[in-house]
Design an enzyme around this catalytic site. Structure first.
Site, PDB file in Angstrom:
ATOM      1  N   ASN A 143     -24.302  36.067   2.859  1.00 59.23           N
ATOM      2  CA  ASN A 143     -23.046  36.488   3.514  1.00 59.23           C
ATOM      3  C   ASN A 143     -23.271  37.770   4.317  1.00 59.23           C
ATOM      4  O   ASN A 143     -22.766  37.927   5.428  1.00 59.23           O
ATOM      5  CB  ASN A 143     -21.944  36.761   2.477  1.00 59.23           C
ATOM      6  N   GLY A 192      -8.139  51.102   0.328  1.00 61.86           N
ATOM      7  CA  GLY A 192      -9.103  51.680   1.255  1.00 61.86           C
ATOM      8  C   GLY A 192     -10.449  51.941   0.611  1.00 61.86           C
ATOM      9  O   GLY A 192     -10.917  51.148  -0.212  1.00 61.86           O
ATOM     10  N   ASP A 194      -7.733  35.337   0.895  1.00 60.12           N
ATOM     11  CA  ASP A 194      -8.925  35.086   0.072  1.00 60.12           C
ATOM     12  C   ASP A 194      -9.878  36.281   0.251  1.00 60.12           C
ATOM     13  O   ASP A 194     -10.340  36.529   1.355  1.00 60.12           O
ATOM     14  CB  ASP A 194      -9.583  33.782   0.582  1.00 60.12           C
ATOM     15  N   ALA A 230     -16.138  37.535  -0.011  1.00 59.60           N
ATOM     16  CA  ALA A 230     -17.008  38.097   1.049  1.00 59.60           C
ATOM     17  C   ALA A 230     -16.419  39.326   1.742  1.00 59.60           C
ATOM     18  O   ALA A 230     -16.987  39.793   2.737  1.00 59.60           O
ATOM     19  CB  ALA A 230     -17.413  37.047   2.085  1.00 59.60           C
ATOM     20  N   ALA A 231     -15.319  39.863   1.221  1.00 58.28           N
ATOM     21  CA  ALA A 231     -14.753  41.083   1.830  1.00 58.28           C
ATOM     22  C   ALA A 231     -15.763  42.227   1.707  1.00 58.28           C
ATOM     23  O   ALA A 231     -16.037  42.942   2.679  1.00 58.28           O
ATOM     24  CB  ALA A 231     -13.437  41.453   1.159  1.00 58.28           C
ATOM     25  N   GLY A 232     -16.329  42.393   0.509  1.00 57.88           N
ATOM     26  CA  GLY A 232     -17.319  43.456   0.292  1.00 57.88           C
ATOM     27  C   GLY A 232     -18.597  43.192   1.076  1.00 57.88           C
ATOM     28  O   GLY A 232     -19.214  44.109   1.632  1.00 57.88           O
ATOM     29  N   ASP A 233     -18.994  41.927   1.144  1.00 54.42           N
ATOM     30  CA  ASP A 233     -20.230  41.572   1.875  1.00 54.42           C
ATOM     31  C   ASP A 233     -20.085  41.897   3.364  1.00 54.42           C
ATOM     32  O   ASP A 233     -21.007  42.423   3.989  1.00 54.42           O
ATOM     33  CB  ASP A 233     -20.537  40.075   1.720  1.00 54.42           C
TER      34      ASP A 233
HETATM   35  O1  RIB Z   1     -19.504  37.975  -2.567  1.00 55.80           O
HETATM   36  C1  RIB Z   1     -19.108  36.632  -2.527  1.00 55.80           C
HETATM   37  C2  RIB Z   1     -20.246  35.747  -2.938  1.00 55.80           C
HETATM   38  O2  RIB Z   1     -20.564  35.982  -4.305  1.00 55.80           O
HETATM   39  C3  RIB Z   1     -19.949  34.273  -2.868  1.00 55.80           C
HETATM   40  O3  RIB Z   1     -20.216  33.728  -1.609  1.00 55.80           O
HETATM   41  C4  RIB Z   1     -20.799  33.683  -3.997  1.00 55.80           C
HETATM   42  O4  RIB Z   1     -21.824  32.875  -3.559  1.00 55.80           O
HETATM   43  C5  RIB Z   1     -21.301  34.893  -4.774  1.00 55.80           C
HETATM   44  O5  RIB Z   1     -22.616  35.179  -4.520  1.00 55.80           O
END
Ligand code: RIB
Length: 302
Positions: free
Chosen positions: A43, A226, A247, A250-253
Site C-alpha cells: 500500500n 490530526g 473506510d 490504508a489511511a496510515g499507509d
Molecule cells: O494497513 C492496511 C493493510 O494492513 C491492509 O491492506 C492489510 O493487508 C494489512 O496489511
C-alpha cells in the site's frame, strides 16, 4: 529525483463490510467478500508511486495468481517490482479485513510469503538500497530482516522511516537509534512505550520518550484528531478537517507514503505533513486499501 525503497508486506485483502464488530460468540451477517490489493508495504509503495515518487518495492509473494496481481497493480503506478521475490510452495500473504459502518476496521493477516523474507534475499537487493534516499518499512515481515536493513541503511546514510504496525512490545532501546521518522498511531505508541497515553500532554510525553531513545522525528497519527510531530527542535500539533469516513483501511499507509514523497521533493515537515493529511483524508472517504489511493493530479485539484 530522490528515490524511495519500500520493504514490506504484500497481501491480497479479503474485505467484508459489516455493521458492527461482532461480540465474542456472536454471529452476524456481512456483505459479500471483495478482493482488494493490500499489505502495508505494498500500500505504501503503491501510494508513493501514484503520488509521483520514484519507488522500488522489496518483498515476497507466492507463485500464485494473487502474487502476480499484486505486482501488476504496483507496476501500474510505475513501482519497480524487480525486488519482489516469487517464492515456491508458499502462498502470497492474505489479510482478512472487516470494515464496520463507522469506517473502522479489524484485520487478521496470514503472512504467507511475507514471513519467509530473510537476510540473504535482502543482501541480493542491496544495490537498490545503495541507490535510494529513503527506505520505508513496516512490521509485517520478520523482525530480524527489519533490524538488518535498518542498520545497513543507517550505515549507508539513508533515511529510515518506520511504520511500527503491527507494533511489537519490549524492543531493545538500541533498535530505535538512528530511525529518521517513526509513525505510530495511538495504540501502537502505547504498545511501544508500555504506557497508555490519554491526554495530549501524555501523548507528547510518550513521543518524547521515543526521541530520547534515538528516533529523530516521531509523528503520532491521531485519526480524526490530526497528528502530533515531536523532535528535538519542535513539538507541533496538526489538526485535520472532518470528512465523511467510509473506510479507514490504508489511511496510515497513504499518510506515510505522501509524507515521504513530499520530503523527497524538498518540502518542509510542515508542508509534508499537511500533504500527507490531505491524502489520507481522501483515502478514508473511499473503500479498500489500494483502491482508495488518489493520483497526484487529483490532489493538485483538491
Ligand atoms: O494497513 C492496511 C493493510 O494492513 C491492509 O491492506 C492489510 O493487508 C494489512 O496489511
Amino acid at each position: 529525483m530522490k528515490k524511495i525503497v519500500v520493504l514490506g508486506s504484500l497481501n491480497m485483502d479479503f474485505v467484508i463490510r459489516v455493521k458492527e464488530m461482532p461480540q465474542i460468540g456472536e454471529t452476524v451477517l456481512g456483505e459479500g467478500v471483495r478482493l482488494v490489493p493490500g499489505g502495508k508495504g505494498a500500500n505504501q509503495a503503491y501510494a508513493a508511486g501514484k503520488l509521483g515518487g520514484a519507488v522500488t518495492m522489496l518483498g515476497a509473494v507466492g507463485e500464485d495468481v494473487y502474487g502476480e496481481q499484486l505486482c501488476q497493480n504496483l507496476r501500474s503506478v510505475r513501482v519497480d517490482t524487480k525486488g519482489v521475490r516469487k517464492l515456491e510452495n508458499i502462498p502470497t500473504g492474505q489479510a482478512f479485513v472487516s470494515v464496520y459502518d463507522s469506517g473502522d476496521n479489524s484485520i487478521i493477516v496470514i503472512p504467507g510469503a511475507n514471513g519467509e523474507l530473510n537476510r540473504e534475499m535482502i543482501e541480493q537487493e542491496m544495490a537498490c538500497i545503495d541507490e535510494c534516499d529513503y527506505i520505508v518499512m513496516q512490521m509485517e515481515i520478520p523482525l530480524d530482516v527489519i533490524r538488518f536493513v535498518k542498520e545497513a541503511a543507517i550505515r549507508k546514510g539513508k533515511k529510515v522511516v518506520l511504520d511500527p504496525a503491527p507494533a511489537v512490545a519490549g524492543l531493545e532501546d538500541e533498535f530505535w537509534k538512528g530511525i529518521s521518522i517513526l509513525k505510530p498511531n495511538e495504540t501502537e505508541l502505547e504498545i511501544l512505550t508500555g504506557k497508555k497515553p490519554k491526554t495530549q500532554e501524555e501523548i507528547k510525553e510518550a513521543a518524547r520518550s521515543m526521541v530520547k531513545k534515538g528516533v529523530e522525528t516521531v509523528i503520532v497519527t491521531l485519526g480524526e484528531k490530526g497528528c502530533l510531530l515531536v523532535n528535538e527542535e519542535k513539538e507541533e500539533y496538526f489538526p485535520v478537517h472532518k470528512v465523511n469516513i467510509k473506510d479507514t483501511t490504508a489511511a496510515g499507509d497513504s499518510f506515510i507514503a505522501a509524507l515521504v514523497v513530499a520530503l523527497c521533493e524538498g518540502k518542509t515537515y510542515e508542508e509534508a505533513v499537511a500533504f500527507a493529511q490531505r491524502v489520507s483524508s481522501v483515502v478514508v472517504t473511499r473503500q479498500g486499501a489500494q483502491t482508495s489511493i488518489p493520483w497526484r493530479n487529483e490532489m493538485e485539484k483538491e
